[in-house]
Scaffold this active site. Structure first.
Site, PDB file in Angstrom:
ATOM      1  N   TYR A  80       0.894  -1.064  -0.077  1.00  0.00           N
ATOM      2  CA  TYR A  80       0.087   0.117   0.066  1.00  0.00           C
ATOM      3  C   TYR A  80       0.793   1.288  -0.023  1.00  0.00           C
ATOM      4  CZ  TYR A  80      -3.351   3.586   0.910  1.00  0.00           C
ATOM      5  OH  TYR A  80      -4.122   4.825   1.091  1.00  0.00           O
ATOM      6  N   GLN A 100     -11.730  11.991   7.738  1.00  0.00           N
ATOM      7  CA  GLN A 100     -12.637  11.331   6.558  1.00  0.00           C
ATOM      8  C   GLN A 100     -13.892  11.847   7.071  1.00  0.00           C
ATOM      9  OE1 GLN A 100     -12.059   7.552   5.590  1.00  0.00           O
ATOM     10  NE2 GLN A 100     -11.595   8.099   3.430  1.00  0.00           N
ATOM     11  N   GLY A 158     -13.045  12.302   1.271  1.00  0.00           N
ATOM     12  CA  GLY A 158     -13.547  10.882   0.756  1.00  0.00           C
ATOM     13  C   GLY A 158     -13.759  10.665  -0.390  1.00  0.00           C
ATOM     14  N   ASP A 160     -11.991  11.328  -3.602  1.00  0.00           N
ATOM     15  CA  ASP A 160     -10.495  11.763  -3.719  1.00  0.00           C
ATOM     16  C   ASP A 160     -10.324  12.518  -4.928  1.00  0.00           C
ATOM     17  OD1 ASP A 160     -10.560   9.812  -1.780  1.00  0.00           O
ATOM     18  OD2 ASP A 160      -9.116   8.530  -2.416  1.00  0.00           O
ATOM     19  N   GLU A 391     -16.438  -1.952  -5.777  1.00  0.00           N
ATOM     20  CA  GLU A 391     -16.082  -0.625  -4.900  1.00  0.00           C
ATOM     21  C   GLU A 391     -17.208   0.441  -5.448  1.00  0.00           C
ATOM     22  OE1 GLU A 391     -12.288   0.799  -5.207  1.00  0.00           O
ATOM     23  OE2 GLU A 391     -12.243   2.260  -3.993  1.00  0.00           O
TER      24      GLU A 391
HETATM   25  C1  GLC Z   1     -10.808   5.557  -1.563  1.00  0.00           C
HETATM   26  C2  GLC Z   1     -12.170   6.177  -1.373  1.00  0.00           C
HETATM   27  C3  GLC Z   1     -12.207   6.722   0.051  1.00  0.00           C
HETATM   28  C4  GLC Z   1     -12.330   5.359   0.868  1.00  0.00           C
HETATM   29  C5  GLC Z   1     -11.122   4.985   0.581  1.00  0.00           C
HETATM   30  C6  GLC Z   1     -11.096   3.165   1.151  1.00  0.00           C
HETATM   31  O1  GLC Z   1      -9.620   6.203  -1.178  1.00  0.00           O
HETATM   32  O2  GLC Z   1     -12.024   7.533  -2.179  1.00  0.00           O
HETATM   33  O3  GLC Z   1     -13.757   7.375   0.214  1.00  0.00           O
HETATM   34  O4  GLC Z   1     -12.565   5.759   2.162  1.00  0.00           O
HETATM   35  O5  GLC Z   1     -10.973   4.601  -0.888  1.00  0.00           O
HETATM   36  O6  GLC Z   1     -12.331   2.542   0.563  1.00  0.00           O
END
Ligand code: GLC
Length: 439
Positions: A80, A100, A158, A160, A391
């Site tokens: 990561y 967030q 959140g 991005d 997702e």
């Molecule tokens: C991405 C999304 C974010 C979320 C993360 C993990 O970064 O934009 O909102 O919390 O993924 O799922």
């Protein structure tokens, strides 16, 4: 019990890493703030103890100043990027350094509202931490007491790579030493569904700046490379304060009631900052360039979830919902398809996110718009049943995109289908859980 319900429970259990749940294997191998909160809501439908544990693990990472970070790195994972060494506030850093969307209080209220004495007790033990978290938002993200929250990084929203942040990102100076990092996300997911390299350079530039000033809140707010008023964070925070008030009353915590009421009234007024008369909607506002985003997004529609705006503004927002639903096969896209930056497959520039749908539907229902709320909920269920716990989803074709076997998608599925969960079968089912292979 339906096969998909079993499947959703299985996804969440497979993403369990011992008291906390990762969003999905490999792409997001740590604990994320709002993912964890939504996931806890789903878990509470089949394992109450475990759902509170999820929230406790999240809150245990709270900083001394009240902030609950957006990522908690419980273990090292070279797969990561950017990991703890990139954020680094000190050698022992185990978290990212901003927050967030604060859905936590609302999730806890949901769990208490439908729960029993056990849930009430658990919520009581977490209550002071949530108060501290909300106080932090006012102190750190509204230090001039303007009545609205300003975020310091697009990741704090959140959402991005939403076009809301394009103007702000464009004007960021990229330091020379930035180009040498190596992204991991595009080795897990198709490049066309992820943020571009240019955007990533800019995300990393803010991160470098933050690291260099030790993430000092005042420097980040007044002099950081990025500052924006996000409808998502602001409306989620307003709703969270309303839910916190309900929780305080339920717990009989009379001493905090006036304080929370005051927060609600501040935010109710402050959110007018985001009303963009040009497009007749709430939109993001970029503080560094002093201008509105012209994008109507799924975060704009959360004004109804917050119960914010005048009745005229509420009507405009409902009309936007209807208009957007008319031009998509499935609602609700993350960006108005009529916007020039719309891309049906790229992350927050078009695709549907189930957690956003969950909140938008609540808001529409609160507004008495039952039919549209139901359409959005049904679309969400249909998408998941046809394309799995992805997702995010393409609003035109419905295809599931990004990471697979996603915890919060599974959790929202459980939440939307909760009447069909057969409690008598749950224990049986849970006993089988050790048989699931963690992939
Ligand atoms: C991405 C999304 C974010 C979320 C993360 C993990 O970064 O934009 O909102 O919390 O993924 O799922």
């Amino acid at each position: 019990m339906g096969k998909m319900i079993e499947e959703a429970i299985k996804v969440i259990i497979n993403n369990d890493r011992g008291g906390f749940t990762i969003p999905t294997n490999r792409l997001y191998p740590h604990q994320w703030n709002w993912d964890s909160a939504f996931t806890a809501l789903g878990i509470s439908l089949f394992d109450k103890t475990r759902s509170w544990q999820e929230l406790i693990m999240l809150i245990n990472a709270q900083w001394r100043d009240g902030m609950i970070p957006h990522i908690i790195f419980h273990q090292n994972d070279p797969d990561y990027f950017p990991g703890p060494d990139q954020w680094k506030i000190n050698a022992k850093s185990k978290t990212s350094c901003h927050s967030q969307p604060p859905v936590l209080a609302s999730i806890i209220w949901q769990m208490v509202k439908r729960g029993n004495e056990y849930d009430k007790l658990k919520a009581g033990t977490l209550f002071n931490s949530i108060m501290a978290y909300h106080k932090w938002y006012f102190l750190a993200r509204d230090p001039s007491k303007e009545g609205f929250i300003s975020i310091v990084h697009p990741w704090e929203s959140g959402r991005d790579n939403c076009p809301d942040w394009d103007i702000g990102l464009e004007n960021i100076k990229i330091p020379n030493d930035i180009s040498s990092y190596s992204r991991r996300d595009i080795s897990h997911v198709d490049k066309s569904e992820r943020p571009t390299k240019d955007h990533y350079d800019r995300f990393m530039s803010i991160l470098h700046f933050g690291r260099n000033c030790n993430w000092n809140k005042t420097i980040m707010h007044f002099g950081g490379p990025f500052s924006a008023v996000d409808p998502g964070v602001n409306f989620i925070f307003l709703r969270a304060n309303k839910d916190l008030l309900l929780l305080a009353k339920h717990l009989n915590y009379i001493h905090v009631i006036d304080e929370i009421k005051n927060w609600i009234s501040i935010l109710n007024k402050g959110c007018q900052k985001m009303w963009n008369e040009q497009v007749k909607s709430f939109t993001a506002f970029d503080r560094r360039n002093n201008c509105f985003s012209d994008a109507i997004t799924n975060a704009s529609l959360l004004s109804l979830y917050a119960g914010a705006g005048t009745s005229k503004q509420k009507k405009y927002i409902v009309d936007h919902c209807k208009r957007i639903l008319d031009i998509c096969s499935y609602g609700m896209p993350s960006l108005d398809p009529n916007h020039q930056s719309f891309e049906s497959k790229r992350y927050w520039r078009g695709p549907i996110w189930c957690v956003m749908n969950y909140m938008i539907a609540i808001g529409l229902e609160d507004e008495g718009e039952y039919k549209i709320a139901e359409k959005i909920r049904n679309d969400t269920i249909k998408l998941i049943e046809s394309y799995g716990m992805a997702e995010y989803f393409d609003p035109h074709t419905g295809v599931g995109l990004g990471g697979k076997d996603f915890s919060w998608t599974a959790a929202i599925y459980l939440e939307l289908c909760k009447e069909k969960i057969d409690v008598s079968l749950i224990n049986n089912f849970k006993n089988k859980k050790n048989g699931f292979n963690k992939t």
